[in-house]
Design a protein around this motif. Sequence first.
Motif, PDB file in Angstrom:
ATOM      1  N   GLU A 109      -3.249   2.358  11.299  1.00 48.57           N
ATOM      2  CA  GLU A 109      -2.926   3.399  11.829  1.00 48.57           C
ATOM      3  C   GLU A 109      -1.617   4.024  11.643  1.00 48.57           C
ATOM      4  O   GLU A 109      -0.785   3.458  10.938  1.00 48.57           O
ATOM      5  N   ASP A 110      -1.485   5.254  11.936  1.00 47.88           N
ATOM      6  CA  ASP A 110      -0.036   5.846  11.745  1.00 47.88           C
ATOM      7  C   ASP A 110       1.023   5.262  12.644  1.00 47.88           C
ATOM      8  O   ASP A 110       0.625   4.907  13.531  1.00 47.88           O
ATOM      9  N   GLY A 111       2.054   5.048  11.824  1.00 49.20           N
ATOM     10  CA  GLY A 111       3.173   4.064  12.309  1.00 49.20           C
ATOM     11  C   GLY A 111       3.430   2.970  11.705  1.00 49.20           C
ATOM     12  O   GLY A 111       4.068   1.971  11.977  1.00 49.20           O
ATOM     13  N   THR A 112       2.300   2.638  10.872  1.00 49.71           N
ATOM     14  CA  THR A 112       2.379   1.497  10.078  1.00 49.71           C
ATOM     15  C   THR A 112       2.827   1.750   8.688  1.00 49.71           C
ATOM     16  O   THR A 112       1.941   2.287   8.146  1.00 49.71           O
ATOM     17  N   LYS A 113       3.655   1.224   8.354  1.00 51.41           N
ATOM     18  CA  LYS A 113       4.140   1.306   6.717  1.00 51.41           C
ATOM     19  C   LYS A 113       3.245   0.300   5.831  1.00 51.41           C
ATOM     20  O   LYS A 113       3.674  -0.948   6.218  1.00 51.41           O
ATOM     21  N   VAL A 114       2.790   0.484   4.754  1.00 54.13           N
ATOM     22  CA  VAL A 114       1.970  -0.381   3.913  1.00 54.13           C
ATOM     23  C   VAL A 114       2.701  -0.607   2.644  1.00 54.13           C
ATOM     24  O   VAL A 114       2.972   0.301   2.172  1.00 54.13           O
ATOM     25  N   VAL A 115       3.205  -1.573   2.517  1.00 56.31           N
ATOM     26  CA  VAL A 115       3.762  -2.123   1.181  1.00 56.31           C
ATOM     27  C   VAL A 115       2.766  -2.811   0.311  1.00 56.31           C
ATOM     28  O   VAL A 115       2.449  -4.191   0.954  1.00 56.31           O
ATOM     29  N   ILE A 116       2.438  -2.209  -0.947  1.00 54.06           N
ATOM     30  CA  ILE A 116       1.447  -2.892  -1.925  1.00 54.06           C
ATOM     31  C   ILE A 116       2.287  -3.310  -3.131  1.00 54.06           C
ATOM     32  O   ILE A 116       2.866  -2.526  -3.749  1.00 54.06           O
ATOM     33  N   ASP A 117       2.565  -4.612  -3.119  1.00 52.81           N
ATOM     34  CA  ASP A 117       3.242  -5.365  -4.303  1.00 52.81           C
ATOM     35  C   ASP A 117       2.184  -5.658  -5.424  1.00 52.81           C
ATOM     36  O   ASP A 117       1.405  -6.262  -5.335  1.00 52.81           O
ATOM     37  N   LYS A 118       2.392  -4.862  -6.643  1.00 52.79           N
ATOM     38  CA  LYS A 118       1.314  -5.028  -7.944  1.00 52.79           C
ATOM     39  C   LYS A 118       1.853  -5.505  -8.937  1.00 52.79           C
ATOM     40  O   LYS A 118       1.575  -5.044  -9.975  1.00 52.79           O
ATOM     41  N   THR A 119       3.037  -6.384  -8.908  1.00 53.91           N
ATOM     42  CA  THR A 119       3.929  -6.650 -10.135  1.00 53.91           C
ATOM     43  C   THR A 119       3.126  -7.837 -10.708  1.00 53.91           C
ATOM     44  O   THR A 119       3.256  -8.023 -11.933  1.00 53.91           O
ATOM     45  N   LEU A 120       2.118  -8.424 -10.379  1.00 58.65           N
ATOM     46  CA  LEU A 120       1.445  -9.506 -11.023  1.00 58.65           C
ATOM     47  C   LEU A 120       0.296  -8.741 -11.881  1.00 58.65           C
ATOM     48  O   LEU A 120      -0.177  -7.617 -11.583  1.00 58.65           O
ATOM     49  N   ILE A 121       0.158  -9.124 -13.198  1.00 57.64           N
ATOM     50  CA  ILE A 121      -0.901  -8.588 -14.015  1.00 57.64           C
ATOM     51  C   ILE A 121      -2.217  -8.975 -13.800  1.00 57.64           C
ATOM     52  O   ILE A 121      -2.598 -10.346 -13.985  1.00 57.64           O
ATOM     53  N   HIS A 122      -3.237  -8.142 -13.854  1.00 63.19           N
ATOM     54  CA  HIS A 122      -4.792  -8.606 -13.684  1.00 63.19           C
ATOM     55  C   HIS A 122      -5.575  -7.405 -14.430  1.00 63.19           C
ATOM     56  O   HIS A 122      -4.890  -6.164 -14.434  1.00 63.19           O
ATOM     57  N   PRO A 123      -6.400  -7.966 -15.203  1.00 65.96           N
ATOM     58  CA  PRO A 123      -7.334  -6.601 -15.902  1.00 65.96           C
ATOM     59  C   PRO A 123      -7.804  -5.592 -14.939  1.00 65.96           C
ATOM     60  O   PRO A 123      -8.065  -4.374 -15.381  1.00 65.96           O
ATOM     61  N   ASP A 124      -8.237  -6.261 -13.907  1.00 69.34           N
ATOM     62  CA  ASP A 124      -8.831  -4.965 -12.897  1.00 69.34           C
ATOM     63  C   ASP A 124      -7.638  -4.315 -11.870  1.00 69.34           C
ATOM     64  O   ASP A 124      -7.130  -4.892 -11.063  1.00 69.34           O
ATOM     65  N   GLN A 125      -7.447  -3.205 -12.470  1.00 74.78           N
ATOM     66  CA  GLN A 125      -6.240  -2.233 -11.503  1.00 74.78           C
ATOM     67  C   GLN A 125      -6.931  -1.306 -10.818  1.00 74.78           C
ATOM     68  O   GLN A 125      -7.592  -0.398 -11.349  1.00 74.78           O
ATOM     69  N   TYR A 126      -6.847  -1.433  -9.778  1.00 72.80           N
ATOM     70  CA  TYR A 126      -7.491  -0.271  -8.945  1.00 72.80           C
ATOM     71  C   TYR A 126      -6.402   0.167  -7.595  1.00 72.80           C
ATOM     72  O   TYR A 126      -6.445   0.765  -6.798  1.00 72.80           O
ATOM     73  N   CYS A 127      -5.116  -0.034  -7.963  1.00 64.81           N
ATOM     74  CA  CYS A 127      -4.188   0.055  -7.000  1.00 64.81           C
ATOM     75  C   CYS A 127      -3.310   1.311  -7.792  1.00 64.81           C
ATOM     76  O   CYS A 127      -1.967   1.054  -7.468  1.00 64.81           O
ATOM     77  N   SER A 128      -3.597   2.029  -8.559  1.00 65.27           N
ATOM     78  CA  SER A 128      -2.767   3.116  -9.168  1.00 65.27           C
ATOM     79  C   SER A 128      -2.552   4.137  -8.102  1.00 65.27           C
ATOM     80  O   SER A 128      -3.031   4.324  -7.079  1.00 65.27           O
ATOM     81  N   PRO A 129      -1.065   4.710  -7.982  1.00 63.08           N
ATOM     82  CA  PRO A 129      -0.757   5.469  -7.176  1.00 63.08           C
ATOM     83  C   PRO A 129      -1.489   6.843  -6.832  1.00 63.08           C
ATOM     84  O   PRO A 129      -1.736   7.282  -5.870  1.00 63.08           O
ATOM     85  N   LYS A 130      -2.330   7.104  -8.049  1.00 63.49           N
ATOM     86  CA  LYS A 130      -3.052   8.379  -8.024  1.00 63.49           C
ATOM     87  C   LYS A 130      -4.318   7.938  -7.385  1.00 63.49           C
ATOM     88  O   LYS A 130      -4.808   8.839  -6.464  1.00 63.49           O
ATOM     89  N   ALA A 131      -4.791   6.836  -7.468  1.00 61.31           N
ATOM     90  CA  ALA A 131      -5.950   6.479  -6.816  1.00 61.31           C
ATOM     91  C   ALA A 131      -5.671   6.435  -5.433  1.00 61.31           C
ATOM     92  O   ALA A 131      -6.625   6.855  -4.575  1.00 61.31           O
ATOM     93  N   LEU A 132      -4.816   5.897  -5.076  1.00 64.84           N
ATOM     94  CA  LEU A 132      -4.442   5.531  -3.610  1.00 64.84           C
ATOM     95  C   LEU A 132      -3.957   6.805  -2.785  1.00 64.84           C
ATOM     96  O   LEU A 132      -4.523   7.116  -1.680  1.00 64.84           O
ATOM     97  N   SER A 133      -3.315   7.806  -3.893  1.00 60.10           N
ATOM     98  CA  SER A 133      -3.286   8.842  -3.072  1.00 60.10           C
ATOM     99  C   SER A 133      -4.509   9.738  -2.852  1.00 60.10           C
ATOM    100  O   SER A 133      -4.542  10.467  -1.720  1.00 60.10           O
ATOM    101  N   GLU A 134      -5.563   9.558  -3.828  1.00 63.12           N
ATOM    102  CA  GLU A 134      -6.849  10.498  -3.466  1.00 63.12           C
ATOM    103  C   GLU A 134      -7.439   9.870  -2.413  1.00 63.12           C
ATOM    104  O   GLU A 134      -8.070  10.740  -1.576  1.00 63.12           O
ATOM    105  N   ARG A 135      -7.525   8.748  -2.106  1.00 58.16           N
ATOM    106  CA  ARG A 135      -8.224   8.150  -0.893  1.00 58.16           C
ATOM    107  C   ARG A 135      -7.455   7.914   0.295  1.00 58.16           C
ATOM    108  O   ARG A 135      -8.089   8.034   1.389  1.00 58.16           O
ATOM    109  N   TYR A 136      -6.149   7.580   0.156  1.00 58.88           N
ATOM    110  CA  TYR A 136      -5.462   7.480   1.313  1.00 58.88           C
ATOM    111  C   TYR A 136      -4.119   8.038   1.462  1.00 58.88           C
ATOM    112  O   TYR A 136      -3.135   7.460   1.805  1.00 58.88           O
ATOM    113  N   GLY A 137      -4.030   9.495   1.104  1.00 57.96           N
ATOM    114  CA  GLY A 137      -2.900  10.117   0.935  1.00 57.96           C
ATOM    115  C   GLY A 137      -2.528  10.339   2.414  1.00 57.96           C
ATOM    116  O   GLY A 137      -0.954  10.873   2.529  1.00 57.96           O
TER     117      GLY A 137
END
Length: 292
Positions: A109-137
């Motif tokens: 909900e609004d009022g909760t800041k979400v911090v997504i830490d994506k420093t580990l390497i994995h072949p499946d990348q779905y946390c790109s800033p662009k993709a998240l901005s399009e879905r959860y802007g």
Amino acid sequence: LGVDAGSVIPTNGATGSLDAVFSATKLPLGRPRVALLASLEYFDAIRMLGLQEFDLTIIPNDDIRYPTAKVIDALRSIRPDLYYVSVPNNPTGFLLPQEDLDKILDVVEDGTKVVIDKTLIHPDQYCSPKALSERYGDKDIVLVDSFSKSRGLVQERVGYIVALRKETARRIHPFAHAPSADGMNLATAVLNDTNYHLAILAKEQESNTWLTAWNGTQKLATYYPSLANFACIKLKKMSGSECTRILLKKGVKLRSGKDLYIDDRFIRIAMEQPESIPDFLSLLDQTLNDAR
């Protein structure tokens, strides 16, 4: 990154990024700030970063799997000021499935800041800033990343923050956690070089192949497949603390579940040195068999 440059802030590594975000979140509201998280490997670092000034709500992992359902319930009932998640999960290396992350973000909900830490390497990348901005802007989401694991810039301490909301970016001081000029220059030079990243992924895949084959023959432990920087092995007859103590005497240094604030039936291994996996498994087999 596919987002406005004003949403991106360079930092001196992932820890500096987290410190910057936590600091920007601690605004005076006349009540304790509430933070929700399900990973405690950096418990001491969290305390040093000042997150102890939050009321921490900690959701234990389900075995090594991310406790998605419990986190969703907590988000709905607690409505925390800050929710932290690492993808893949640190410390276990387990990848939170995209559909699970989407379910979680859907209830934020609004009022909760979400911090997504994506420093580990994995072949499946779905946390790109662009993709998240399009879905959860519309969500107050901050992505944290660094160049230590993806580009090998460990000593240089270079990372970055991407805030989907510009007002969040404006609350984060642009220079308080800035990297050195030399670090920035080197990061710029290797930014488009994917060779290191691909080499790490290949090593993780090779380690996974060794461990999967071993898993089919081992009755005293279970390997949890991973294509991230870390993987976990669950021991059936021995604690992780005892196993790591014995292996250390044999020249092998590992982290136990107790070290990582998870079940002490686990040990964690690095996946970036496949050449050492066969010898390690031989020593592990010997250790487990001797403990029967």
